[in-house]
Design a protein around this motif. Structure first.
Motif, PDB file in Angstrom:
ATOM      1  N   CYS A 192      66.798 -17.148  40.358  1.00 41.22           N
ATOM      2  CA  CYS A 192      65.392 -16.952  40.782  1.00 41.22           C
ATOM      3  C   CYS A 192      65.234 -16.033  41.976  1.00 41.22           C
ATOM      4  N   SER A 193      66.314 -15.751  42.716  1.00 43.78           N
ATOM      5  CA  SER A 193      66.252 -14.968  43.953  1.00 43.78           C
ATOM      6  C   SER A 193      65.142 -15.510  44.870  1.00 43.78           C
ATOM      7  N   LEU A 194      64.153 -14.709  45.201  1.00 43.64           N
ATOM      8  CA  LEU A 194      63.112 -15.151  46.141  1.00 43.64           C
ATOM      9  C   LEU A 194      61.921 -15.812  45.463  1.00 43.64           C
ATOM     10  N   GLY A 195      62.072 -16.175  44.188  1.00 42.36           N
ATOM     11  CA  GLY A 195      61.027 -16.951  43.520  1.00 42.36           C
ATOM     12  C   GLY A 195      59.883 -16.145  42.968  1.00 42.36           C
ATOM     13  N   ALA A 196      60.109 -14.856  42.661  1.00 40.61           N
ATOM     14  CA  ALA A 196      59.012 -14.009  42.176  1.00 40.61           C
ATOM     15  C   ALA A 196      58.462 -14.493  40.844  1.00 40.61           C
ATOM     16  N   VAL A 197      59.328 -14.979  39.962  1.00 41.74           N
ATOM     17  CA  VAL A 197      58.864 -15.483  38.667  1.00 41.74           C
ATOM     18  C   VAL A 197      58.006 -16.724  38.863  1.00 41.74           C
ATOM     19  N   SER A 198      58.474 -17.645  39.688  1.00 41.78           N
ATOM     20  CA  SER A 198      57.698 -18.863  39.971  1.00 41.78           C
ATOM     21  C   SER A 198      56.359 -18.501  40.604  1.00 41.78           C
ATOM     22  N   PHE A 199      56.371 -17.525  41.501  1.00 42.33           N
ATOM     23  CA  PHE A 199      55.147 -17.081  42.169  1.00 42.33           C
ATOM     24  C   PHE A 199      54.158 -16.542  41.141  1.00 42.33           C
ATOM     25  N   ALA A 200      54.659 -15.715  40.224  1.00 38.76           N
ATOM     26  CA  ALA A 200      53.786 -15.121  39.209  1.00 38.76           C
ATOM     27  C   ALA A 200      53.191 -16.189  38.295  1.00 38.76           C
ATOM     28  N   LEU A 201      54.000 -17.157  37.889  1.00 39.45           N
ATOM     29  CA  LEU A 201      53.518 -18.215  36.998  1.00 39.45           C
ATOM     30  C   LEU A 201      52.550 -19.158  37.710  1.00 39.45           C
ATOM     31  N   ALA A 202      52.910 -19.574  38.906  1.00 38.61           N
ATOM     32  CA  ALA A 202      52.062 -20.510  39.643  1.00 38.61           C
ATOM     33  C   ALA A 202      50.693 -19.911  39.941  1.00 38.61           C
ATOM     34  N   GLY A 203      50.658 -18.602  40.106  1.00 39.70           N
ATOM     35  CA  GLY A 203      49.394 -17.939  40.403  1.00 39.70           C
ATOM     36  C   GLY A 203      48.409 -17.945  39.252  1.00 39.70           C
ATOM     37  N   GLU A 204      48.895 -18.222  38.024  1.00 43.51           N
ATOM     38  CA  GLU A 204      48.034 -18.190  36.848  1.00 43.51           C
ATOM     39  C   GLU A 204      47.902 -19.546  36.158  1.00 43.51           C
TER      40      GLU A 204
END
Length: 253
Positions: A76-88
């Motif tokens: 996940c590194s810095l969580g960019a995927v989680s950030f993108a999903l959580a935002g939507e």
């Protein structure tokens, strides 16, 4: 959000034995490094919630006892995927497991995600993705991760992913690739370096990172990725995004 630190890791000559690692120095400049080094990265991230809305059908049960869609972000590194999903997605819609072997990456990701999505069910785990025991899930993302794993562990991990996905679930696999034709591959690689030059990387930085990643990042051909996904159990996979030597594949269960 604070301005990202500029990537200056390879502005001085490296010792010949130096190797790339996801340590504190990389964490500090990682967003800038990705933006300037991976063509189309932002577009790939932006599409993930769109895919999730089509394929995450609330087939699991979360910690609150409600129906959710479970998603794994491997590497996940810095969580960019989680950030993108959580935002939507609403806080109760997804249960996300974001896993990375780098503790500095996990620590920084937790700080960022806790700040922006404090009520979302995002679980950050420092672990080798090859050792993870998966729960049933609707979506798994391997975003520029498989290429850093030992070659002999890649198929094993993909088989585990296939087994964990519920029917109708998807795997998103994004990788740097190479071509079997040496002339075509050389042209495409040089155009990639032009992309980096256009993003203000110097010749020393380009050369330094290339040397640091040697035998650390090992690419496969796009055709081999599809063959291996089929061997892992996925009857259908397609390339949905390609930009120079980077490609993203969606595999369906």
């Amino acid at each position: 959000m604070k301005k990202n630190n500029h990537d200056t890791l390879f502005t001085t000559p490296l010792d010949k034995s130096a190797r790339f690692s996801f340590d504190e120095q990389v964490v500090a400049c990682f967003p800038d490094m990705i933006r300037r080094s991976v063509p189309g990265y932002g577009q790939m991230l932006a599409m993930l919630p769109i895919f999730a809305k089509r394929h995450c059908n609330f087939r699991q049960v979360g910690t609150n006892g409600k129906k959710v869609s479970r998603v794994y972000d491997l590497g996940c590194s810095l969580g960019a995927v989680s950030f993108a999903l959580a935002g939507e997605f609403a806080p109760d819609d997804l249960q996300i497991f974001a896993i990375d072997i780098s503790q500095p990456m996990i620590d920084k990701a937790k700080t960022v995600l806790d700040e922006h999505f404090p009520t979302h069910d995002i679980n950050l785990v420092c672990a080798d993705v090859c050792d993870v025991v998966f729960e049933p899930c609707d979506m798994i993302v391997l975003n520029l991760t498989l290429q850093f794993l030992p070659v002999d562990k890649r198929l094993i991990l993909l088989k585990k992913c296939y087994d964990a996905l519920t029917d109708g679930g998807i795997l998103i696999l994004t990788e740097k690739t190479h071509l079997t034709d040496e002339q075509d591959d050389a042209w495409r690689v040089e155009r990639y370096y032009d992309f980096k030059r256009a993003n203000d990387y110097s010749e020393m930085e380009i050369s330094g990172k290339r040397n640091a990643l040697e035998n650390v990042l090992i690419t496969d051909t796009l055709e081999f990725h599809h063959e291996r996904l089929a061997e892992a159990g996925f009857e259908r996979s397609l390339t949905w995004f390609m930009f120079l030597n980077f490609a993203s594949v969606v595999a369906f269960k």
